[in-house]
Design a protein around this motif. Structure first.
Motif, PDB file in Angstrom:
ATOM      1  N   ARG A  73      25.283  46.953  46.095  1.00  0.00           N
ATOM      2  CA  ARG A  73      26.430  46.503  45.291  1.00  0.00           C
ATOM      3  C   ARG A  73      25.860  45.790  44.063  1.00  0.00           C
ATOM      4  NH1 ARG A  73      30.595  41.892  47.041  1.00  0.00           N
ATOM      5  NH2 ARG A  73      32.027  42.156  45.298  1.00  0.00           N
ATOM      6  N   LEU A  75      26.112  43.625  40.789  1.00  0.00           N
ATOM      7  CA  LEU A  75      26.958  42.590  40.194  1.00  0.00           C
ATOM      8  C   LEU A  75      26.265  41.977  38.988  1.00  0.00           C
ATOM      9  CD1 LEU A  75      27.849  40.769  43.529  1.00  0.00           C
ATOM     10  CD2 LEU A  75      29.337  42.329  42.277  1.00  0.00           C
ATOM     11  N   PHE A  95      31.032  39.843  37.935  1.00  0.00           N
ATOM     12  CA  PHE A  95      31.711  41.088  37.617  1.00  0.00           C
ATOM     13  C   PHE A  95      31.049  42.226  38.384  1.00  0.00           C
ATOM     14  CE2 PHE A  95      32.375  38.335  34.038  1.00  0.00           C
ATOM     15  CZ  PHE A  95      33.675  38.605  33.619  1.00  0.00           C
ATOM     16  N   GLU A  96      31.881  43.166  38.821  1.00  0.00           N
ATOM     17  CA  GLU A  96      31.391  44.409  39.407  1.00  0.00           C
ATOM     18  C   GLU A  96      32.128  45.541  38.708  1.00  0.00           C
ATOM     19  OE1 GLU A  96      30.624  46.467  43.750  1.00  0.00           O
ATOM     20  OE2 GLU A  96      32.116  44.896  43.614  1.00  0.00           O
ATOM     21  N   LYS A  97      31.388  46.446  38.118  1.00  0.00           N
ATOM     22  CA  LYS A  97      31.968  47.558  37.362  1.00  0.00           C
ATOM     23  C   LYS A  97      32.974  47.048  36.333  1.00  0.00           C
ATOM     24  CE  LYS A  97      31.292  50.730  41.177  1.00  0.00           C
ATOM     25  NZ  LYS A  97      31.924  51.502  42.241  1.00  0.00           N
ATOM     26  N   LYS A  99      34.788  44.483  36.262  1.00  0.00           N
ATOM     27  CA  LYS A  99      35.963  43.808  36.798  1.00  0.00           C
ATOM     28  C   LYS A  99      35.549  42.473  37.409  1.00  0.00           C
ATOM     29  CE  LYS A  99      39.815  44.266  39.900  1.00  0.00           C
ATOM     30  NZ  LYS A  99      40.185  44.661  41.235  1.00  0.00           N
ATOM     31  N   THR A 101      35.164  39.756  39.858  1.00  0.00           N
ATOM     32  CA  THR A 101      35.262  39.828  41.315  1.00  0.00           C
ATOM     33  C   THR A 101      35.180  38.477  42.007  1.00  0.00           C
ATOM     34  OG1 THR A 101      32.893  40.239  41.511  1.00  0.00           O
ATOM     35  CG2 THR A 101      34.335  42.164  41.435  1.00  0.00           C
ATOM     36  N   ASP A 102      34.596  37.473  41.347  1.00  0.00           N
ATOM     37  CA  ASP A 102      34.459  36.176  42.020  1.00  0.00           C
ATOM     38  C   ASP A 102      34.122  35.091  41.011  1.00  0.00           C
ATOM     39  OD1 ASP A 102      34.451  34.368  44.106  1.00  0.00           O
ATOM     40  OD2 ASP A 102      32.451  34.896  44.824  1.00  0.00           O
ATOM     41  N   ARG A 125      40.914  36.894  40.243  1.00  0.00           N
ATOM     42  CA  ARG A 125      40.589  38.275  40.615  1.00  0.00           C
ATOM     43  C   ARG A 125      41.802  39.189  40.530  1.00  0.00           C
ATOM     44  NH1 ARG A 125      38.158  37.200  46.286  1.00  0.00           N
ATOM     45  NH2 ARG A 125      38.400  35.015  45.847  1.00  0.00           N
ATOM     46  N   HIS A 126      42.994  38.609  40.603  1.00  0.00           N
ATOM     47  CA  HIS A 126      44.205  39.412  40.733  1.00  0.00           C
ATOM     48  C   HIS A 126      45.164  39.297  39.557  1.00  0.00           C
ATOM     49  CE1 HIS A 126      42.813  39.841  44.815  1.00  0.00           C
ATOM     50  NE2 HIS A 126      42.797  38.532  44.948  1.00  0.00           N
TER      51      HIS A 126
END
Length: 158
Positions: A73, A75, A95-97, A99, A101-102, A125-126
């Motif tokens: 994965r 990040l 960020f992951e891809k 986006k 993430t945390d 995140r949302h």
């Protein structure tokens, strides 16, 4: 002679920041990931562009970047600090891809009652970061966190 003094100061400062990047301890579970740490110094042009996007002054020029491989994965994390009242908070924005993430709090020097809870940080995140809930009793922490997240999003897009 004055130029040489300034040059030496910046050289020593940059070396110390690189050493500091190597000493950053990531929170669990990211502490188990393979990591490559880097330090980037924003140019005056980048700071000006970022300030215009954020509609606020950017005091920080140094950004720590963590490239993480967590069991395949991939990040990318930005470690940024911001002054809240009289002290700083340091956050890891991951960020992951492309986006978010945390978000993790790495250091918080204000009284603990002003620290953002993990559940409040999770909403980034949302949601669009312009529509984040208030943080009762910690408005300045909310503003600082919003600023750091906006900076990280800008840097991720570069």
């Amino acid at each position: 002679m004055e130029f040489l003094k300034i040059f030496i100061f910046f050289l020593i400062f940059n070396i110390s920041m690189a050493i500091a990047a190597a000493d950053i301890v990531l929170p669990s579970p990211y502490d188990k990931c393979d990591k490559k740490m880097d330090v980037v110094i924003l140019s005056p042009k980048e700071k000006k562009e970022l300030a215009q996007i954020m509609d606020e002054n950017i005091s920080q020029s140094i950004v720590h970047i963590a490239d993480l491989n967590c069991n395949g994965r991939i990040l990318k994390g930005f470690i940024l600090s911001d002054k809240i009242r009289t002290h700083f908070q340091t956050l890891l924005v991951l960020f992951e891809k492309n986006k978010l993430t945390d978000i993790s709090v790495l250091k918080f020097s204000e009284p603990v009652r002003y620290k953002a809870p993990k559940a409040w940080l999770a909403q980034f995140r949302h949601r669009n970061n312009d529509h984040v809930d208030a943080l009762s009793g910690a408005t300045m922490t909310r503003e600082s966190t919003m600023s750091i997240v906006k900076q990280a999003i800008y840097l991720e897009k570069k």
